[in-house]
Design an enzyme around this catalytic site. Structure first.
Site, PDB file in Angstrom:
ATOM      1  N   ARG A 104      -4.670  -9.668   2.507  1.00 46.69           N
ATOM      2  CA  ARG A 104      -4.822  -8.224   2.411  1.00 46.69           C
ATOM      3  C   ARG A 104      -6.168  -7.822   1.795  1.00 46.69           C
ATOM      4  NH1 ARG A 104      -2.508  -3.201   1.689  1.00 46.69           N
ATOM      5  NH2 ARG A 104      -3.583  -2.175   0.007  1.00 46.69           N
ATOM      6  N   CYS A 128       3.459  -6.481   3.247  1.00 46.60           N
ATOM      7  CA  CYS A 128       3.603  -7.720   2.500  1.00 46.60           C
ATOM      8  C   CYS A 128       4.927  -7.720   1.766  1.00 46.60           C
ATOM      9  CB  CYS A 128       2.404  -7.960   1.596  1.00 46.60           C
ATOM     10  SG  CYS A 128       2.445  -7.008   0.130  1.00 46.60           S
ATOM     11  N   ARG A 133       2.147  -1.094   0.869  1.00 47.65           N
ATOM     12  CA  ARG A 133       0.730  -1.163   0.514  1.00 47.65           C
ATOM     13  C   ARG A 133      -0.211  -0.483   1.516  1.00 47.65           C
ATOM     14  NH1 ARG A 133      -0.080  -7.015  -2.228  1.00 47.65           N
ATOM     15  NH2 ARG A 133      -1.667  -5.921  -3.397  1.00 47.65           N
ATOM     16  N   ILE A 341       5.056   0.146  -9.688  1.00 50.58           N
ATOM     17  CA  ILE A 341       3.890   0.080  -8.796  1.00 50.58           C
ATOM     18  C   ILE A 341       4.288  -0.290  -7.364  1.00 50.58           C
ATOM     19  CG2 ILE A 341       1.585  -0.949  -8.463  1.00 50.58           C
ATOM     20  CD1 ILE A 341       1.744   0.606 -11.072  1.00 50.58           C
ATOM     21  N   ARG A 411      -1.701 -19.746  -3.357  1.00 50.64           N
ATOM     22  CA  ARG A 411      -2.695 -18.699  -3.111  1.00 50.64           C
ATOM     23  C   ARG A 411      -3.287 -18.183  -4.412  1.00 50.64           C
ATOM     24  NH1 ARG A 411      -0.799 -14.641   1.554  1.00 50.64           N
ATOM     25  NH2 ARG A 411      -2.789 -13.780   0.931  1.00 50.64           N
TER      26      ARG A 411
HETATM   27  C1  UD1 Z   1      -4.422  -5.063  -6.434  1.00 55.41           C
HETATM   28  C2  UD1 Z   1      -4.235  -6.525  -6.745  1.00 55.41           C
HETATM   29  C3  UD1 Z   1      -2.762  -6.872  -6.916  1.00 55.41           C
HETATM   30  C4  UD1 Z   1      -2.106  -5.943  -7.941  1.00 55.41           C
HETATM   31  C5  UD1 Z   1      -2.394  -4.489  -7.592  1.00 55.41           C
HETATM   32  C6  UD1 Z   1      -1.886  -3.515  -8.648  1.00 55.41           C
HETATM   33  C7  UD1 Z   1      -6.118  -7.492  -5.549  1.00 55.41           C
HETATM   34  C8  UD1 Z   1      -6.583  -8.379  -4.463  1.00 55.41           C
HETATM   35  N1  UD1 Z   1      -4.805  -7.309  -5.666  1.00 55.41           N
HETATM   36  O1  UD1 Z   1      -3.830  -4.827  -5.174  1.00 55.41           O
HETATM   37  O2  UD1 Z   1      -2.634  -8.224  -7.368  1.00 55.41           O
HETATM   38  O3  UD1 Z   1      -0.714  -6.149  -7.944  1.00 55.41           O
HETATM   39  O4  UD1 Z   1      -3.813  -4.274  -7.457  1.00 55.41           O
HETATM   40  O5  UD1 Z   1      -2.432  -3.823  -9.879  1.00 55.41           O
HETATM   41  O6  UD1 Z   1      -6.904  -7.028  -6.338  1.00 55.41           O
HETATM   42  N2  UD1 Z   1      -1.368   2.953  -2.917  1.00 55.41           N
HETATM   43  C9  UD1 Z   1      -1.161   4.116  -2.183  1.00 55.41           C
HETATM   44  N3  UD1 Z   1      -2.088   4.459  -1.260  1.00 55.41           N
HETATM   45  C10 UD1 Z   1      -3.200   3.711  -1.027  1.00 55.41           C
HETATM   46  C11 UD1 Z   1      -3.408   2.541  -1.795  1.00 55.41           C
HETATM   47  C12 UD1 Z   1      -2.470   2.187  -2.733  1.00 55.41           C
HETATM   48  O7  UD1 Z   1      -0.150   4.788  -2.364  1.00 55.41           O
HETATM   49  O8  UD1 Z   1      -3.995   4.095  -0.161  1.00 55.41           O
HETATM   50  C13 UD1 Z   1      -0.353   2.549  -3.931  1.00 55.41           C
HETATM   51  C14 UD1 Z   1       0.326   1.232  -3.559  1.00 55.41           C
HETATM   52  O9  UD1 Z   1       1.389   1.434  -2.658  1.00 55.41           O
HETATM   53  C15 UD1 Z   1       0.807   0.763  -4.914  1.00 55.41           C
HETATM   54  C16 UD1 Z   1      -0.291   1.260  -5.867  1.00 55.41           C
HETATM   55  O10 UD1 Z   1      -0.993   2.267  -5.164  1.00 55.41           O
HETATM   56  O11 UD1 Z   1       1.987   1.436  -5.241  1.00 55.41           O
HETATM   57  C17 UD1 Z   1      -1.246   0.178  -6.330  1.00 55.41           C
HETATM   58  O12 UD1 Z   1      -1.860  -0.405  -5.202  1.00 55.41           O
HETATM   59  P1  UD1 Z   1      -3.367  -0.928  -5.248  1.00 55.41           P
HETATM   60  O13 UD1 Z   1      -3.932  -0.684  -6.597  1.00 55.41           O
HETATM   61  O14 UD1 Z   1      -4.086  -0.396  -4.070  1.00 55.41           O
HETATM   62  O15 UD1 Z   1      -3.152  -2.480  -5.067  1.00 55.41           O
HETATM   63  P2  UD1 Z   1      -4.155  -3.495  -4.375  1.00 55.41           P
HETATM   64  O16 UD1 Z   1      -5.558  -3.080  -4.618  1.00 55.41           O
HETATM   65  O17 UD1 Z   1      -3.735  -3.737  -2.981  1.00 55.41           O
END
Ligand code: UD1
Length: 433
Positions: A104, A128, A133, A341, A411
């Site tokens: 991702r 995932c 996500r 989260i 991973r």
């Molecule tokens: C990153 C980390 C992951 C960690 C997560 C939260 C990496 C590679 N991975 O994932 O290990 O668990 O941060 O600390 O750095 N969301 C929305 N809309 C969006 C994007 C996100 O609603 O457009 C929400 C997601 O559904 C989730 C929350 O925001 O509930 C946090 O997601 P995000 O911070 O984006 O996680 P990642 O960056 O994918």
């Protein structure tokens, strides 16, 4: 293209066999942060010069990111814990579906690729295990920087219109402080024309690490680690040599391994401020923690229940919720754990129950009533951190626990069993078939 990797040890259908009940002692060394390393690797797309990153953990996710960058034309040379990335000859704006789907974090390449080439085509990352996500915030932010973004048949195409193909600075307000969106947009804004402000930005240490690399490459970034990040775009970025921060989640996992086995263990190197909420909760649970600035020593005799709610940094990290639940399954009293989260991140509950844990669920909350002893059982790691939680439970359980689903564990944890065995655990990697 040069692409050298050290192949992981091949065992058909591997599993971990853990003989529980061994105390840990001595010290465990923490590797570089996976989540930082992945995004720092993507940042190499922003410059024609070579970027050398040190303290890169030996993980399959890093290998996968290297393959994605190589497919875009980056020369990737891995030498032990260093990796050299040369993006002088980027010849592709389209990332291959199979590779993005398997990792991702590779979607974050859309920001630097677009900034550098004026176009980027990335397949939407697959769903995932832990939740849906979305990437809405990433896309919204790129549009605010002047990109035209379309999504068709699961592929996101972003184009910078007009001559020169340069993004322009803009004001972005994230609806949620997404780590990936913040990082994607910081990289995109680094080469944009003018100033970008990201409000409600993620404050995670990995965001600050990315800012550190970008600044070392000549970018003008302020405010990383706060809710508002300001980036003044520059015409070009240059090469540099940069060390990735230690992995706070790996460090937290080993502190929890010490706590669940009621041991005395030092974990280093760490940046203690990165683990503030975790240290507070461990202390609340009765563990004693000594902070010597570059390492944390944990001593646990008696562990009592605590309540946890996962939150964006500096709150308690969702990535340590499952491992902490294993500890609390052995604590005195009832703990209430709320996952805020990711909507599907409590799948480890059923596996812990197979080991004798007493856990009741209501929506995104788990009520964990500590038991005096877990018992070894065959269990499945349902995602990366859930797999780590199973290993921790196995360390404390009576008898043998077998953990399957190691494709997740490998991973995110560099030589997990080697490190734990070095501190006194009894874990064997065997073939399940
Ligand atoms: C990153 C980390 C992951 C960690 C997560 C939260 C990496 C590679 N991975 O994932 O290990 O668990 O941060 O600390 O750095 N969301 C929305 N809309 C969006 C994007 C996100 O609603 O457009 C929400 C997601 O559904 C989730 C929350 O925001 O509930 C946090 O997601 P995000 O911070 O984006 O996680 P990642 O960056 O994918």
């Amino acid at each position: 293209m040069t692409y050298t990797i050290v192949p992981p040890q091949k065992i058909l259908n591997p599993q971990l066999e853990i003989a529980g009940g061994h105390a840990l002692s001595g010290e465990i060394r923490v590797s570089g942060a996976k989540n930082s390393a992945l995004v720092l690797m993507a940042a190499c797309l922003l410059t024609r010069d070579p970027i050398r990153l040190r303290n890169i953990p030996p993980l399959t996710d890093i290998t996968a990111m290297g393959e994605i960058l190589a497919a875009l034309g980056v020369q990737v040379i891995r030498q032990g814990e260093a990796i050299e990335l040369n993006g002088d000859h980027i010849n592709q704006s389209t990332a291959p579906y199979e590779l993005v789907n398997s990792l991702r974090a590779s979607f974050f390449c859309i920001g630097p690729l677009l900034a550098r080439t004026g176009m980027a085509k990335m397949p939407l990352p697959g769903g995932c295990q832990i939740g849906s996500r979305p990437v809405v915030e990433h896309v919204k932010g790129l549009k605010a920087l002047g990109a035209q973004v379309t999504i068709d048949h699961g592929v996101v195409t972003a184009v910078v219109p007009g001559q020169g193909h340069r993004l322009r600075g803009g004001r972005i307000h994230l609806d949620c402080p997404s780590v990936g969106a913040t990082e994607t947009l910081m990289m995109a804004a680094a080469l944009a024309d003018g100033e970008t402000t990201i409000d409600n930005a993620a404050q995670e240490p990995e965001v600050v690490d990315l800012a550190g690399l970008l600044i070392a490459m000549g970018a003008r970034v302020r405010g990383a680690g706060t809710q508002t990040i300001t980036i003044v775009g520059v015409d070009r970025l240059h090469g540099t040599d940069y060390a990735v921060i230690p992995d706070r989640i790996e460090a937290g996992t080993y502190l929890l391994a010490a706590a669940i086995t009621r041991s005395h263990l030092r974990v280093a190197p760490v940046i203690p401020e990165h683990l503030g909420a975790v240290i507070t909760k461990l202390e609340e649970a009765g563990c004693r923690i000594e902070n010597d600035g570059i390492g944390l020593t944990l001593r646990a005799d008696h562990v009592r229940a605590v309540d946890l709610r996962t939150q964006p940094f500096p709150g308690f990290p969702t990535d340590l919720q499952a491992p902490f639940m294993s500890l609390l399954a052995t604590a005195e009293g009832t703990s209430v754990i709320t996952e805020n989260i990711f909507e599907n991140r409590l799948q480890h509950v059923a596996e812990l129950q197979r080991m004798g844990a007493s856990i009741r669920m209501k929506g995104n909350t788990a009520f964990v009533e500590g038991v005096s002893r877990l018992s070894g059982a065959p269990v499945q790691g349902t995602d990366l951190r859930a797999s780590a939680a199973m290993v921790l439970a196995g360390l404390a359980a009576e008898g043998i626990t077998t953990v399957q689903g190691l494709e997740y564990l490998d991973r995110g944890y560099a030589d997990l069993e080697g490190k734990l065995n070095g501190a006194g655990a009894a874990i064997r990697r065997t073939s399940a078939s």
